[in-house]
Design an enzyme around this catalytic site. Structure first.
Site, PDB file in Angstrom:
ATOM      1  NE  ARG A 130     -46.689 -20.410 -76.828  1.00 22.62           N
ATOM      2  CZ  ARG A 130     -46.465 -21.714 -77.082  1.00 22.62           C
ATOM      3  NH1 ARG A 130     -47.259 -22.371 -77.913  1.00 22.62           N
ATOM      4  NH2 ARG A 130     -45.477 -22.344 -76.483  1.00 22.62           N
TER       5      ARG A 130
ATOM      6  CB  THR B  79     -37.813 -28.849 -74.675  1.00 23.25           C
ATOM      7  OG1 THR B  79     -37.969 -29.135 -76.075  1.00 23.25           O
ATOM      8  CG2 THR B  79     -38.978 -27.980 -74.224  1.00 23.25           C
TER       9      THR B  79
HETATM   10  C1  UD1 Z   1     -43.830 -28.713 -76.237  1.00 22.46           C
HETATM   11  C2  UD1 Z   1     -43.371 -29.784 -77.216  1.00 22.46           C
HETATM   12  C3  UD1 Z   1     -44.564 -30.225 -78.046  1.00 22.46           C
HETATM   13  C4  UD1 Z   1     -45.661 -30.749 -77.145  1.00 22.46           C
HETATM   14  C5  UD1 Z   1     -46.022 -29.719 -76.068  1.00 22.46           C
HETATM   15  C6  UD1 Z   1     -46.920 -30.382 -75.033  1.00 22.46           C
HETATM   16  C7  UD1 Z   1     -41.027 -29.293 -77.726  1.00 22.46           C
HETATM   17  C8  UD1 Z   1     -40.082 -28.774 -78.734  1.00 22.46           C
HETATM   18  N1  UD1 Z   1     -42.332 -29.252 -78.053  1.00 22.46           N
HETATM   19  O1  UD1 Z   1     -44.256 -27.620 -77.028  1.00 22.46           O
HETATM   20  O2  UD1 Z   1     -44.186 -31.232 -78.949  1.00 22.46           O
HETATM   21  O3  UD1 Z   1     -46.793 -31.095 -77.887  1.00 22.46           O
HETATM   22  O4  UD1 Z   1     -44.850 -29.226 -75.382  1.00 22.46           O
HETATM   23  O5  UD1 Z   1     -47.440 -29.460 -74.119  1.00 22.46           O
HETATM   24  O6  UD1 Z   1     -40.605 -29.714 -76.673  1.00 22.46           O
HETATM   25  N2  UD1 Z   1     -38.794 -25.017 -71.559  1.00 22.46           N
HETATM   26  C9  UD1 Z   1     -37.520 -25.050 -71.038  1.00 22.46           C
HETATM   27  N3  UD1 Z   1     -36.522 -24.511 -71.768  1.00 22.46           N
HETATM   28  C10 UD1 Z   1     -36.712 -23.974 -73.002  1.00 22.46           C
HETATM   29  C11 UD1 Z   1     -37.998 -23.978 -73.540  1.00 22.46           C
HETATM   30  C12 UD1 Z   1     -39.039 -24.530 -72.798  1.00 22.46           C
HETATM   31  O7  UD1 Z   1     -37.310 -25.514 -69.926  1.00 22.46           O
HETATM   32  O8  UD1 Z   1     -35.738 -23.509 -73.607  1.00 22.46           O
HETATM   33  C13 UD1 Z   1     -39.919 -25.563 -70.754  1.00 22.46           C
HETATM   34  C14 UD1 Z   1     -41.062 -24.585 -70.587  1.00 22.46           C
HETATM   35  O9  UD1 Z   1     -40.910 -23.822 -69.389  1.00 22.46           O
HETATM   36  C15 UD1 Z   1     -42.283 -25.497 -70.529  1.00 22.46           C
HETATM   37  C16 UD1 Z   1     -41.856 -26.714 -71.325  1.00 22.46           C
HETATM   38  O10 UD1 Z   1     -40.446 -26.658 -71.429  1.00 22.46           O
HETATM   39  O11 UD1 Z   1     -42.571 -25.881 -69.212  1.00 22.46           O
HETATM   40  C17 UD1 Z   1     -42.478 -26.730 -72.716  1.00 22.46           C
HETATM   41  O12 UD1 Z   1     -42.106 -25.542 -73.409  1.00 22.46           O
HETATM   42  P1  UD1 Z   1     -43.111 -24.796 -74.374  1.00 22.46           P
HETATM   43  O13 UD1 Z   1     -42.380 -23.667 -74.997  1.00 22.46           O
HETATM   44  O14 UD1 Z   1     -44.379 -24.512 -73.707  1.00 22.46           O
HETATM   45  O15 UD1 Z   1     -43.299 -25.930 -75.489  1.00 22.46           O
HETATM   46  P2  UD1 Z   1     -44.550 -26.138 -76.443  1.00 22.46           P
HETATM   47  O16 UD1 Z   1     -44.453 -25.200 -77.576  1.00 22.46           O
HETATM   48  O17 UD1 Z   1     -45.799 -26.149 -75.675  1.00 22.46           O
HETATM   49 CA    CA Z   2     -46.319 -25.700 -73.625  1.00 18.27          CA
END
Ligand code: UD1
Ligand code: CA
Length: 504
Positions: A18, A84
């Site tokens: 994004r 995550t």
């Molecule tokens: C996530 C949460 C959401 C919460 C929000 C808060 C999940 C599924 N959702 O959403 O409920 O309200 O954060 O800010 O967790 N990451 C990894 N590996 C991955 C994907 C992401 O390490 O495969 C890391 C990203 O680098 C980031 C964090 O996890 O630092 C959150 O990922 P992001 O994709 O931003 O999740 P949100 O959609 O914001």
């Molecule tokens: Ca996020």
């Protein structure tokens, strides 16, 4: 003291689509350091027994940063399974087998969260009987966040992601902040149950909550006092909002510690900068990097300092400076450009439209106007005339200039490096100094001036200049018949160097 029962997992493997950026999201700067560095600093402050950072997208750049900011962290590479939940699953597998305690999970893109808030959160979890605790918040705009779904009785039931939520769920204002604490055994058991059956086709960590509830375990949500603390950064609009919030707090913090900041709205101060009491910051000023400003100094208006040191009572106005040291009582600006390696001595001056680079300018020395000083040392108490260029580059290599103390150089000089001008020497206006000047000498190499009488009348007859000259010459003739108006090529025996020492 190290918390032997605490392990921290930092999630930093996401792509950050994004942001629409070639720079990985977590490396975008916020208050002078990458987003994820804020999170790593918070993790470090909690002094856990183990820290694990999960990386994947641009893994080498992230891993290098982790090695620098949080060297005690284990780095885990997430595989091709997205989400995550998968990141945490792999991190948990990397924990030392003898560890048995609580696992704190923090998103790498929630940078404003501080260690004190997390410590309170950890205490709340440990005081409860819950198998898992989630930090929640009520932000002004809950769009994009996972929503906390509660039962009719108000019990925390599960988290639903924005993309999977129906209209009723999207109307929920309580959100998941992206910070969780689980007992290791409970977490491990539920991670094994995660699937990718959702809109994004990812293993959601958030599903662990619902699974724990189905298994009959207790889960609680602890609300954070201020929603701004848990702002997640997904796009550049959120990045600028977080930067604004953080800056407001930094500015206020310095104001309360004795710094005058006239216009907080146009003053930007990085997290690592240090300002002494009784510093004054005027509007439009950015204090960046590890800049240090000592007491009594006045910075601004419209000034940017990056990794600079500014001494007591120095004045720096309308200036752009990087890796420069400005000693006590010195004055810089307006419209000065100080590049790396500029060292201005006590009570020295770098004035209007002056650029400096790799230049040591001694105590009390002045470069007041319209000059370039590069690769040079100027001694103490010297004055560099207006419009002087240190010609340091021969097209291939850079060369050094050495100007002594108490030197007076004329206006519009060029110092062709390598060159040395001795102590107490003078140079005439317009001199191109190609040879070293001994101490106490006057260097002058401008060709003698020739005046060609009546050139205008012969070459530009009928012009306004011709008419003006004719008027002037006839007046001069009628008032003085004996003196010649011609001074053509009469060499003076007492040449004046005509320096432009600044009177200030
Ligand atoms: C996530 C949460 C959401 C919460 C929000 C808060 C999940 C599924 N959702 O959403 O409920 O309200 O954060 O800010 O967790 N990451 C990894 N590996 C991955 C994907 C992401 O390490 O495969 C890391 C990203 O680098 C980031 C964090 O996890 O630092 C959150 O990922 P992001 O994709 O931003 O999740 P949100 O959609 O914001
Ligand atoms: Ca996020």
């Amino acid at each position: 003291m190290t918390d032997a029962h605490l392990a921290i997992i930092v999630l930093a493997a996401g792509q950050g689509t994004r942001m629409k950026s070639s720079l990985p999201k977590l490396l975008h700067p916020l208050a002078g350091q990458p987003i994820v560095s804020h999170v790593l600093a918070t993790a470090r402050a909690l002094d856990a027994a183990h820290v694990i950072t999960v990386v994947r997208h641009e893994r080498d750049r992230l891993a290098a940063l982790v090695a620098e900011d949080l060297p005690e962290s284990i780095i885990v590479d997430q595989d091709e399974i997205p989400g995550t939940g998968r990141a945490v699953e792999q991190a948990v597998d990397a924990l030392p087998t003898d560890f048995d305690g609580d696992v704190l999970i923090i998103n790498g893109d929630v940078p404003l969260l501080d260690a004190a808030t997390l410590a309170t959160f950890i205490d709340a979890h440990r005081a409860s009987a819950a198998a898992g605790t989630v930090l929640s918040a009520h932000p002004d705009d809950s769009t994009g966040y996972g929503r906390i779904v509660r039962s009719a009785a108000g019990d925390f039931d599960r988290i639903v992601e924005q993309k999977d939520a129906d209209d009723t769920e999207r109307a929920i204002t309580e959100i998941n902040a992206g910070v969780y604490l689980f007992g290791l055994a409970a977490l491990r058991a539920q991670l094994a149950e995660l699937t990718t059956e959702n809109v994004q086709g990812e293993k959601y960590l958030t599903d662990v909550i619902g699974l724990l509830r189905r298994a009959g375990a207790e889960v609680t949500a602890v609300p954070v006092a201020d929603a701004w603390l848990v702002a997640g950064i997904n796009d550049r609009a959120q990045l600028s909002e977080a930067a604004l919030t953080l800056n407001q707090r930094i500015v206020r913090g310095w104001q309360l510690s004795g710094v005058t900041i006239q216009d907080p709205a146009t003053t930007w101060i990085d997290l690592k900068a240090t300002l002494a009491p009784d510093v004054t910051i005027l509007p439009g000023t950015q204090i960046q990097g590890a800049t240090v400003v000592e007491t009594g100094a006045i910075i601004g208006p419209d000034t940017t300092l990056r990794d600079c040191e500014v001494g007591e009572n120095a004045v720096v106005k309308r200036t752009d400076a990087t890796l420069a040291v400005i000693a006590a009582g010195a004055s810089v600006g307006p419209f000065s450009y100080l590049r790396p390696g500029t060292l201005l001595g006590a009570d020295g001056k770098i004035g209007a439209f002056v650029e400096t680079k790799n230049a040591t300018i001694g105590a009390g020395s002045k470069v007041p106007h319209l000059s370039y000083v590069g690769d040079a040392v100027v001694g103490e108490g010297s004055n560099i005339g207006a419009g002087t260029i240190f010609a340091n580059y021969d097209g291939v290599a850079k060369h050094h200039s050495n100007i002594g103390s108490h030197v007076r150089t004329g206006s519009h000089n060029v110092f062709v490096a390598p060159i040395t001008i001795g102590d107490g020497a003078y140079t005439g206006a317009g001199t191109v100094v190609r040879k070293n000047v001994p101490a106490g000498a006057l260097a002058i190499n401008v060709a003698p001036q020739r005046n060609m009488d009546c050139w205008v009348h012969a070459n530009r007859p009928g012009t306004a200049a011709d008419a003006a000259a004719a008027d002037s010459l006839s007046t001069a003739e009628s008032t003085s018949t004996t003196e010649s108006t011609s001074t053509t090529e009469s060499p003076s025996t007492t040449e004046s160097p005509s320096t432009t020492e600044s009177g200030e």
